[in-house]
Design an enzyme around this catalytic site. Structure first.
Site, PDB file in Angstrom:
ATOM      1  N   ASP A  59       0.837  -1.198   0.000  1.00  0.00           N
ATOM      2  CA  ASP A  59       0.000   0.000   0.000  1.00  0.00           C
ATOM      3  C   ASP A  59       0.873   1.249   0.000  1.00  0.00           C
ATOM      4  O   ASP A  59       1.709   1.426   0.878  1.00  0.00           O
ATOM      5  CB  ASP A  59      -0.916  -0.016   1.238  1.00  0.00           C
ATOM      6  CG  ASP A  59      -2.010   1.038   1.133  1.00  0.00           C
ATOM      7  OD1 ASP A  59      -2.330   1.456   0.003  1.00  0.00           O
ATOM      8  OD2 ASP A  59      -2.542   1.440   2.189  1.00  0.00           O
ATOM      9  N   HIS A 104      -3.554  13.803   1.784  1.00  0.00           N
ATOM     10  CA  HIS A 104      -3.709  12.801   2.837  1.00  0.00           C
ATOM     11  C   HIS A 104      -2.456  12.764   3.726  1.00  0.00           C
ATOM     12  O   HIS A 104      -2.563  12.720   4.959  1.00  0.00           O
ATOM     13  CB  HIS A 104      -3.955  11.428   2.204  1.00  0.00           C
ATOM     14  CG  HIS A 104      -4.034  10.303   3.181  1.00  0.00           C
ATOM     15  ND1 HIS A 104      -5.073  10.172   4.075  1.00  0.00           N
ATOM     16  CD2 HIS A 104      -3.198   9.264   3.419  1.00  0.00           C
ATOM     17  CE1 HIS A 104      -4.874   9.085   4.820  1.00  0.00           C
ATOM     18  NE2 HIS A 104      -3.744   8.519   4.437  1.00  0.00           N
ATOM     19  N   GLU A 139     -10.633   3.693   4.134  1.00  0.00           N
ATOM     20  CA  GLU A 139      -9.744   4.519   3.316  1.00  0.00           C
ATOM     21  C   GLU A 139     -10.129   4.347   1.853  1.00  0.00           C
ATOM     22  O   GLU A 139     -10.137   3.219   1.343  1.00  0.00           O
ATOM     23  CB  GLU A 139      -8.272   4.134   3.513  1.00  0.00           C
ATOM     24  CG  GLU A 139      -7.694   4.687   4.812  1.00  0.00           C
ATOM     25  CD  GLU A 139      -6.195   4.484   4.975  1.00  0.00           C
ATOM     26  OE1 GLU A 139      -5.567   5.270   5.690  1.00  0.00           O
ATOM     27  OE2 GLU A 139      -5.660   3.528   4.381  1.00  0.00           O
ATOM     28  N   GLU A 154      -9.407   4.156  -1.688  1.00  0.00           N
ATOM     29  CA  GLU A 154      -8.192   3.903  -2.474  1.00  0.00           C
ATOM     30  C   GLU A 154      -8.547   3.220  -3.793  1.00  0.00           C
ATOM     31  O   GLU A 154      -9.647   2.699  -3.969  1.00  0.00           O
ATOM     32  CB  GLU A 154      -7.226   2.968  -1.717  1.00  0.00           C
ATOM     33  CG  GLU A 154      -6.733   3.512  -0.400  1.00  0.00           C
ATOM     34  CD  GLU A 154      -5.421   2.878   0.059  1.00  0.00           C
ATOM     35  OE1 GLU A 154      -4.612   2.449  -0.791  1.00  0.00           O
ATOM     36  OE2 GLU A 154      -5.218   2.821   1.286  1.00  0.00           O
ATOM     37  N   ASP A 206      -9.073   0.293   2.261  1.00  0.00           N
ATOM     38  CA  ASP A 206      -8.058  -0.162   3.222  1.00  0.00           C
ATOM     39  C   ASP A 206      -8.582   0.168   4.625  1.00  0.00           C
ATOM     40  O   ASP A 206      -8.206   1.174   5.230  1.00  0.00           O
ATOM     41  CB  ASP A 206      -6.742   0.562   2.930  1.00  0.00           C
ATOM     42  CG  ASP A 206      -5.631   0.176   3.897  1.00  0.00           C
ATOM     43  OD1 ASP A 206      -5.732  -0.886   4.532  1.00  0.00           O
ATOM     44  OD2 ASP A 206      -4.666   0.958   4.015  1.00  0.00           O
ATOM     45  N   ARG A 240      -7.712   3.230  13.647  1.00  0.00           N
ATOM     46  CA  ARG A 240      -6.792   4.347  13.917  1.00  0.00           C
ATOM     47  C   ARG A 240      -6.184   4.288  15.305  1.00  0.00           C
ATOM     48  O   ARG A 240      -5.053   4.748  15.502  1.00  0.00           O
ATOM     49  CB  ARG A 240      -7.526   5.677  13.733  1.00  0.00           C
ATOM     50  CG  ARG A 240      -8.092   5.897  12.351  1.00  0.00           C
ATOM     51  CD  ARG A 240      -7.028   5.772  11.280  1.00  0.00           C
ATOM     52  NE  ARG A 240      -7.560   6.078   9.956  1.00  0.00           N
ATOM     53  CZ  ARG A 240      -6.865   5.942   8.842  1.00  0.00           C
ATOM     54  NH1 ARG A 240      -5.624   5.471   8.881  1.00  0.00           N
ATOM     55  NH2 ARG A 240      -7.412   6.240   7.688  1.00  0.00           N
ATOM     56  N   GLN A 283      -3.516   1.557  15.090  1.00  0.00           N
ATOM     57  CA  GLN A 283      -2.447   2.063  14.213  1.00  0.00           C
ATOM     58  C   GLN A 283      -1.567   3.096  14.920  1.00  0.00           C
ATOM     59  O   GLN A 283      -0.338   3.021  14.870  1.00  0.00           O
ATOM     60  CB  GLN A 283      -3.102   2.687  12.967  1.00  0.00           C
ATOM     61  CG  GLN A 283      -2.121   3.286  11.978  1.00  0.00           C
ATOM     62  CD  GLN A 283      -2.835   3.986  10.820  1.00  0.00           C
ATOM     63  OE1 GLN A 283      -4.052   3.911  10.683  1.00  0.00           O
ATOM     64  NE2 GLN A 283      -2.077   4.654   9.973  1.00  0.00           N
ATOM     65  N   LYS A 322      -4.265  -2.485  10.206  1.00  0.00           N
ATOM     66  CA  LYS A 322      -4.685  -2.554   8.797  1.00  0.00           C
ATOM     67  C   LYS A 322      -4.979  -3.982   8.346  1.00  0.00           C
ATOM     68  O   LYS A 322      -5.734  -4.183   7.398  1.00  0.00           O
ATOM     69  CB  LYS A 322      -3.552  -2.025   7.904  1.00  0.00           C
ATOM     70  CG  LYS A 322      -3.087  -0.618   8.199  1.00  0.00           C
ATOM     71  CD  LYS A 322      -3.889   0.371   7.406  1.00  0.00           C
ATOM     72  CE  LYS A 322      -3.284   1.777   7.529  1.00  0.00           C
ATOM     73  NZ  LYS A 322      -4.110   2.750   6.812  1.00  0.00           N
ATOM     74  N   THR A 381      -9.094  -5.912   3.976  1.00  0.00           N
ATOM     75  CA  THR A 381      -8.963  -4.916   2.905  1.00  0.00           C
ATOM     76  C   THR A 381      -9.913  -5.374   1.803  1.00  0.00           C
ATOM     77  O   THR A 381      -9.862  -6.536   1.400  1.00  0.00           O
ATOM     78  CB  THR A 381      -7.514  -4.877   2.360  1.00  0.00           C
ATOM     79  OG1 THR A 381      -6.616  -4.670   3.457  1.00  0.00           O
ATOM     80  CG2 THR A 381      -7.332  -3.778   1.335  1.00  0.00           C
ATOM     81  N   GLU A 429      -9.475  12.048   8.555  1.00  0.00           N
ATOM     82  CA  GLU A 429      -9.344  13.410   8.051  1.00  0.00           C
ATOM     83  C   GLU A 429     -10.670  14.168   8.112  1.00  0.00           C
ATOM     84  O   GLU A 429     -10.711  15.331   8.503  1.00  0.00           O
ATOM     85  CB  GLU A 429      -8.850  13.391   6.602  1.00  0.00           C
ATOM     86  CG  GLU A 429      -7.441  12.896   6.432  1.00  0.00           C
ATOM     87  CD  GLU A 429      -7.118  12.700   4.953  1.00  0.00           C
ATOM     88  OE1 GLU A 429      -6.775  13.678   4.290  1.00  0.00           O
ATOM     89  OE2 GLU A 429      -7.233  11.564   4.453  1.00  0.00           O
TER      90      GLU A 429
HETATM   91  O1  LIG Z   1       0.510   9.218   8.102  1.00  0.00           O
HETATM   92  C1  LIG Z   1       0.404   8.140   8.707  1.00  0.00           C
HETATM   93  O2  LIG Z   1       1.023   7.897   9.724  1.00  0.00           O
HETATM   94  C2  LIG Z   1      -0.484   7.046   8.253  1.00  0.00           C
HETATM   95  C3  LIG Z   1      -1.226   7.101   7.184  1.00  0.00           C
HETATM   96  C4  LIG Z   1      -2.077   5.989   6.774  1.00  0.00           C
HETATM   97  O3  LIG Z   1      -2.768   5.286   7.514  1.00  0.00           O
HETATM   98  C5  LIG Z   1      -2.101   5.823   5.379  1.00  0.00           C
HETATM   99  C6  LIG Z   1      -1.901   4.508   4.706  1.00  0.00           C
HETATM  100  O4  LIG Z   1      -2.424   3.399   4.906  1.00  0.00           O
HETATM  101  C7  LIG Z   1      -1.400   4.810   3.353  1.00  0.00           C
HETATM  102  C8  LIG Z   1      -2.451   5.541   2.613  1.00  0.00           C
HETATM  103  O5  LIG Z   1      -3.563   5.009   2.534  1.00  0.00           O
HETATM  104  O6  LIG Z   1      -2.194   6.624   2.061  1.00  0.00           O
HETATM  105 CA   LIG Z   2      -4.017   2.874   3.035  1.00  0.00          CA
HETATM  106 MG   LIG Z   3      -6.381  -2.980   5.288  1.00  0.00          MG
END
Ligand SMILES: O=C(O)/C=C/C(=O)CC(=O)CC(=O)O
Ligand SMILES: [Ca+2]
Ligand SMILES: [Mg+2]
Length: 421
Positions: free
Chosen positions: A130, A137, A203, A205, A237, A241, A244, A257, A261, A368
């Site tokens: 990914d 973003h 997400e 994508e 995706d 959060r 993560q 993640k 997906t 976001e």
């Molecule tokens: O900026 C970060 O720490 C994390 C960002 C994401 O979760 C994004 C990721 O999975 C990649 C994306 O979808 O752009």
């Molecule tokens: Ca992603």
């Molecule tokens: Mg995923």
């Protein structure tokens, strides 16, 4: 040349004869998985056409690629085979060709109403990566997770950042997603949270599907990268959060993640997308030579995400974006992926990264849109910080042509409660 099929296709359909996206399906009444293309409200069974000897070109007449339970074999054959297949199918489906049009028993065998089939994952996905290619973003996530001082890491403008995702948990559109359990970020001085994620997100994508791969140790030149990409699908995706934010330092996304997906079933080929090519953004600073393309292409694909909470009849639009907001192109992503010699294989997929645009209404995830839950979204009858059990998230994508669409259909999934331990 004006294309027209004998199969009736509504002007709003995503699947006219100009598109012909590939998928793998199983008839509901029974039978093995097999490749098909979408045309209007029908699926054209490529195994039936192949068995009837209708792929009569020099490459495909000798191949059993349409008698497989996945598209991997066709993908590995490369662009000459794909072009031959597209030309053969456009000819067989055209209104003035009698071969299929006037053969009622073959038509009955090969043209199945979409609601009489089950769509499956189109390829055996060996590996999934990914990327992180939307500047908007990256900036927003950086501000939320790391603070406003330096939201975009210095490497971001020099290389398409990515992480290795988990192929085993990629599911086809329509599959339910179970709310993951895990460790969440501690609040203040308390120990880390453990339990069902409280910040479950989607997400928006798209993902590229790899055609012919490369040998280990032999990078793919950026100017040849398009010949290694069969087409694109929609992708969600799903992201927890809270999990993560706690786990990702220093090695990157992991359990936040890998619980699921979702991809859409129809792979729209780069050949079908060619009329919707647009300029890629100017890249400043200038990338290193291995990422410089003679022609740098983006695609004008309108994207929309809707949410349908349990018990509500209607869905509400969460966001509208466009694939052309991406800074790094899919061909740069692929070239970068292989520059160290890493081998890609047919059927691998790589996600674009969340496709956020510059406007507040074009952000590609709830992190976001609600600024990490601080500004709840108020929609028609629903207020959301993050996803709740029973919420269904539906992504659609479509290119608008002159009197026709080249669309991706939908990519959807519904959140189920966490399973008891
Ligand atoms: O900026 C970060 O720490 C994390 C960002 C994401 O979760 C994004 C990721 O999975 C990649 C994306 O979808 O752009
Ligand atoms: Ca992603
Ligand atoms: Mg995923």
């Amino acid at each position: 040349m004006v294309l027209k099929s004998f199969v009736e296709v509504h002007p709003d359909s995503h699947f006219p004869i100009e598109n012909l996206p590939y998928g793998v399906f199983k008839p509901l009444q029974g039978g093995e998985p097999r490749p098909g293309v979408a045309i209007g409200d029908y699926v054209l069974d490529l195994s039936a056409l192949s068995s009837a000897g209708l792929f009569d070109g020099p490459i495909l007449s000798k191949s059993d690629c349409f008698l497989q339970p996945s598209l991997n074999k066709l993908l590995g054959m490369g662009r000459p085979a794909w072009k031959e297949a597209r030309a053969t199918l456009q000819k067989l489906l055209s209104f003035d060709n009698p071969t299929l049009r006037d053969n009622s028993s073959l038509r009955a065998k090969s043209l199945l109403p979409m609601d009489k089939v089950q769509m499956l994952l189109p390829t055996v996905i060996g590996d999934y990566t990914d990327f992180f290619s939307s500047l908007h973003h990256a900036k927003n996530c950086g501000t939320i997770f790391r603070g406003p001082e330096n939201p975009i890491p210095p490497n971001w403008f020099h290389l398409p950042i990515a992480y290795h995702g988990r192929a085993s948990s990629i599911v086809i559109s329509g599959t339910d997603i179970i709310r993951p359990r895990g460790q969440g970020h501690p609040m203040g001085n308390s120990p880390p949270y453990f339990g069902p994620s409280q910040k479950l997100d989607f997400e928006l994508e798209m993902a590229a599907v790899v055609g012919p791969g490369n040998e280990l140790g032999k990078p793919i030149d950026v100017n040849e990268a398009a010949d290694h990409i069969f087409g694109l699908v929609l992708m969600n995706d799903w992201s927890a959060r809270d999990i993560q934010a706690w786990e990702y330092v220093p090695l990157g996304p992991f359990l936040g993640k890998s619980f699921g997906t979702t991809i859409s079933p129809w792979i729209v080929t780069l050949d079908a997308l060619e009329p919707f090519v647009c300029d890629a953004p100017k890249q400043e600073p200038h990338p290193l030579p291995y990422l410089v393309e003679k022609i740098s292409k983006n695609y004008d694909i309108s994207l929309e995400v809707q949410i349908k909470p349990a018990g509500l009849e209607h869905s509400s639009v969460l966001t509208r974006s466009n694939f052309n907001h991406l800074y790094w192109t899919v061909t740069q992503q692929l070239a970068h992926h292989t520059i160290n010699g890493c081998n890609l294989r047919p059927g691998d997929i790589f996600g674009s990264g969340t496709i956020s645009g510059p406007e507040p209404e074009s952000l590609g995830c709830l992190l976001e849109l609600t600024w990490n839950g601080q500004k709840p979204l108020v929609l028609d009858g629903v207020t959301r910080k993050f996803l709740e059990d029973g919420d269904e998230v539906i992504i659609t994508g479509c290119c608008k042509g002159n009197g026709y669409n080249v669309g991706f259909g939908t990519c959807s999934g519904k959140i189920l409660p966490a399973t008891p331990l």
